[in-house]
Design an enzyme around this catalytic site. Structure first.
Site, PDB file in Angstrom:
ATOM      1  N   GLY A 578       0.820  -1.207   0.000  1.00 19.27           N
ATOM      2  CA  GLY A 578       0.000   0.000   0.000  1.00 19.27           C
ATOM      3  C   GLY A 578       0.843   1.241   0.000  1.00 19.27           C
ATOM      4  CG  PHE A 582       3.112  10.061   6.747  1.00 15.72           C
ATOM      5  CD1 PHE A 582       2.225   9.278   7.459  1.00 15.72           C
ATOM      6  CD2 PHE A 582       2.885  11.411   6.646  1.00 15.72           C
ATOM      7  CE1 PHE A 582       1.144   9.848   8.088  1.00 15.72           C
ATOM      8  CE2 PHE A 582       1.819  11.979   7.279  1.00 15.72           C
ATOM      9  CZ  PHE A 582       0.939  11.201   7.998  1.00 15.72           C
ATOM     10  N   GLY A 583       4.601   7.598   3.126  1.00 17.39           N
ATOM     11  CA  GLY A 583       5.511   6.661   2.502  1.00 17.39           C
ATOM     12  C   GLY A 583       4.824   5.347   2.206  1.00 17.39           C
ATOM     13  CG  ASP A 656      -6.818  12.941  20.525  1.00 14.61           C
ATOM     14  OD1 ASP A 656      -8.035  13.197  20.554  1.00 14.61           O
ATOM     15  OD2 ASP A 656      -6.123  12.857  21.543  1.00 14.61           O
TER      16      ASP A 656
END
Length: 827
Positions: A578, A582-583, A656
């Protein structure tokens, strides 16, 4: 064959005969409630219709086939909803006077032997309370303000309302004087008779019940027809009624009749009907009429000529009618018939007509089925339609309509444009199609318009876009894939595919992703193989923003991994499963055989992210070290401040985001904190990547809209009342938005010192960020742009206000100077 033709002709004649008889009743509406078919009542010579065309709720029931009167064999009962209404459309229109009669016979149709009690309303006003197990009817004489009359049965919690028949009769406007109220029938008596009459004897179909008296009163009659072609003929009291009367024996005795009521505030109106039946030559019958102590009039009768005398309204718990012969009368007083009414007040005005018609058209167009959508939309207030809010004007107006998720299909109804007082219109999450109509921009009071989550197409009217741009309209259109929201009307959907593996694109605009700070940390939105990997541990590796390549930090099983271990368990990062924000995400396997997903976090650095200074990992002690934020968090500094922020690259999901995690440095610059991996997934005990909610109650995805609302309102995400009950900020603010009450929304500590337009713009932005479906939320670049525009508008407003104040001070000074200059010469 000839016989068949003859039968067809006969049947045709019968049909025509029934139709013709039905047409003999102009000004009549006759409804047999619950009846399966229309029919002609030969005895009454009235054509009755089944009630399906007049009501859209309730259940038909059969009471008995043994009753003589056809109209009480069936009934309609209303087990659902508080108010259920019949609508009678008036061919003659408003301004005319009508007699409305509702008939009831419980007949233990439900086998419970419990007579229900319920209220009856005429349009928006109370009429009477029903509570009788016997056959009963209620009448009211009424002049409707509209071209319809609604008769509503209201469930008061004492049983299921029902009705057997409903009848409307057009009256001559001159006969009953009702002013602004109505006349509720108490009694209508045919005195001195053993017979009762109604249609066809009474052309108005009034019911004249027979009554005889004893104790000094006697009945008199005459078989000679009473002449009805006099000036009082408009009353059209049937000759059969006028041909009997009650009288006293002696001319000196008064004729007194007494009725009482259990209503101490009753106001009475009485109509006396007289006709001379026994007048002989050289005789005089003259008398005075009093109601209680009030003189009504003096009557001199002529042979067989009817006279009607109406009293003025009188108040009292009991009603005493007194008829006394005058000094020159040779015959005692008599009374042929009397009608006794209570004067009903009609305090409630109906909803503004255009609003009423518009909502009924919406109901019809979309087939809306809601239990409360009966009768008048706004009045009485306790029975107003759900999903609506109305004001309290003398003619109430609808100010907000919320039909979100109501199953609406088709085009946006043009009748909505008639809701000219509506401030908030929410048609989101339906199946509306077609273009966005320009008439929405012409609605003068509209401030909030939500069309998101539909199937609208085409371009957006420029007039709407202009209103949105100048801040006068909060417009939400997300979630309409075929709707053009850009200059080139092109949309693109990117799907990543690799050998049977699909990765959902990371949408920086997920409602949870803050645009205020476009911030940070890790969220991973992707789909693993179709064969879902179960029981997977997630390992993430990172490079910190200060330059080193210190790898690792936290594992979902609280076990640290070295970079060498990560390389080994991923087989040197061999298999990509996948692509995260971020990478890439790699497949791995631990030494014990546990399958894992490993994500490599790229360097994340932004001026609005709290910087990671360093970390400590020493045996069981693991610590993260961040920069210090001098002014604490936003939650402790809420004072109506607005914070803008540029997006970080690549965009990330915090999971959050809340005001305690938005910190302020000594320059009041906002920075995001606490966005480590511990917030990326549901809990630290999860062993697989999860789409379950993670974070703090009140802020769970989508969280950024909640933060904005905290900044705008000064309230926390969860508002706690002194009584201990909790309310989410969205539940608190939504009704205020629908009512257009911006003053109650904005933080009261601003003391109203803000631009209305920019405040509404900020509310619009916040609302656009709170839908639960990500596709309905704008991307962060767009939100950031709109927040900047909002701030610019507020600054501009403040500047204009300061210039205005300065100008007024200058003018005030000039006026003072002029006064000083003029003063000497004035002396």
């Amino acid at each position: 064959m000839k016989i068949l033709k003859m039968l067809h002709v006969l049947i045709g004649c019968l049909v025509l005969g029934v139709t013709a008889r039905g047409q003999k009743n102009p000004g009549f509406i006759s409804i047999d409630c619950g009846a399966p078919t229309d029919y002609h009542d030969d005895q009454l010579d009235i054509y009755y219709k089944a009630d399906a065309a007049f009501v859209d709720s309730g259940t038909s029931m059969q009471v008995s086939t043994q009753v003589i009167q056809q109209q009480i064999k069936n009934l309609r009962m209303f087990p659902d909803g508080t108010r259920n209404c019949y609508t009678l459309t008036l061919d003659e229109g408003k301004g005319n006077t009508y007699l409305v009669r509702a008939t009831f016979w419980y007949g233990d149709y439900d086998g419970k032997n419990q007579t229900p009690s319920f209220d009856l309303h005429i349009d928006v006003n109370y009429w009477v309370t029903m509570n009788s197990s016997s056959w009963i009817y209620e009448e009211i004489i009424y002049t409707p303000p509209r071209d319809y009359i609604q008769v509503c049965l209201v469930n008061t919690g004492s049983g299921v309302p029902f009705i057997s028949a409903l009848e409307l009769r057009l009256l001559d406007n001159s006969i009953y004087q009702i002013n602004s109220g109505a006349l509720v029938t108490n009694w209508r008596y045919n005195l001195g008779s053993i017979n009762s009459y109604r249609h066809p004897q009474d052309v108005y179909d009034r019911i004249w019940n027979n009554i005889t008296f004893s104790g000094g009163l006697s009945s008199v009659s005459n078989t000679t027809a009473v002449v009805t072609s006099t000036s009082n003929d408009a009353y059209k009291v049937p000759p059969e009624v006028l041909m009997t009367a009650t009288q006293v024996q002696n001319v000196t005795d008064p004729l007194s009749l007494l009725w009482s009521s259990n209503n101490s505030t009753a106001i009475w109106s009485i109509y006396f009907h007289f006709a001379e039946l026994q007048l002989q030559q050289n005789h005089v019958r003259e008398f005075t009429v009093n109601v209680l102590d009030d003189f009504v009039g003096t009557i001199l009768l002529e042979n067989l000529k009817p006279v009607t005398l109406a009293s003025s309204p009188v108040a009292g718990l009991s009603l005493n009618l007194t008829i006394k012969a005058t000094a020159r009368s040779t015959l005692p007083p008599l009374l042929n018939a009397v009608e006794i009414f209570n004067v009903a007040q009609l305090p409630n005005p109906p909803t503004f007509l255009d609003d009423f018609n518009a909502m009924y058209d919406v109901k019809k167009t979309y087939g809306v089925i809601m239990a409360s959508w009966q009768g008048d939309p706004c009045v009485p207030t306790r029975y107003s339609w759900s999903r609506l809010h109305c004001n309290n004007d003398s003619s109430p107006r609808i100010v907000s309509v919320n039909l979100s998720s109501s199953g609406l299909e088709g085009l946006i109804a043009t009748s909505i444009s008639n809701l000219t007082a509506v401030v908030s219109l929410d048609l989101s999450n339906n199946s509306l199609t077609g273009s966005v109509p320009d008439f929405l921009a012409q609605m003068p009071s509209l401030k909030v318009l939500n069309l998101s989550g539909n199937n609208l197409s085409g371009s957006i009217p420029l007039t709407l876009l202009k209103k949105k741009a100048d801040g006068s309209l909060l417009l939400s259109l997300d979630g309409n894939p075929s709707l053009c929201q850009s200059d080139n009307c092109q949309t693109s959907n990117v799907k990543l595919k690799t050998k049977g593996i699909f990765s959902a694109p990371i949408i920086a605009a997920m409602a949870a992703v803050p645009v205020l700070i476009l911030l940070g940390a890790l969220a991973l939105l992707w789909k693993i193989r179709r064969r879902q990997i179960q029981n997977v541990t997630t390992i993430s590796t990172t490079s910190n923003s200060i330059g080193g390549s210190a790898r690792i930090l936290r594992l979902s099983k609280n076990r640290p991994f070295t970079s060498t271990e990560v390389t080994r368990i991923t087989d040197n990062f061999r298999t990509i499963i996948g692509e995260g924000a971020f990478g890439k995400v790699y497949f791995g396997r631990l030494d014990d055989g546990t399958e894992v997903a490993v994500q490599l976090l790229m360097v994340i650095h932004h001026r609005n992210l709290v910087s990671l200074i360093g970390y400590c990992k020493e045996f069981e002690n693991m610590t993260l070290i961040y920069e210090f934020m001098f002014n604490g968090n936003v939650q402790k500094n809420l004072s109506g401040l607005e914070y803008l922020h540029d997006g970080c690259k690549p965009p990330i999901v915090h999971r959050d985001l809340k005001t305690p995690n938005i910190l302020l440095n000594e320059n009041m610059q906002a920075k995001i904190a606490d966005f480590g991996l511990s917030k990326a997934f549901a809990t630290e005990h999860d062993t697989h990547i999860s789409t379950c909610p993670a974070g703090t109650p009140g802020y769970l995805d989508p969280d950024f809209g909640i933060v904005l609302f905290e900044l705008i309102t000064g309230h926390p995400a969860i508002i706690r009342s002194p009584k201990g009950s909790n309310m989410h900020i969205l539940h608190w603010v939504t009704p205020l938005i629908e009512r257009g009450d911006i003053q109650s929304i904005v933080d009261p500590r601003l003391n109203g010192q803000f631009s209305i337009n920019s405040a509404w713009r900020a509310v619009e932005i916040a609302m656009s960020c709170v839908p639960m479906m990500a596709v309905q939320r704008p991307d962060m670049n767009r939100v950031l742009s709109e927040l900047k525009e909002c701030l610019t508008a507020e600054i501009s407003s403040e500047r204009s206000q300061r210039m205005g104040n300065s100008k007024r001070r200058s003018e005030s000074f000039r006026m003072t100077s002029i006064d000083v200059d003029i003063a000497p010469s004035a002396r």
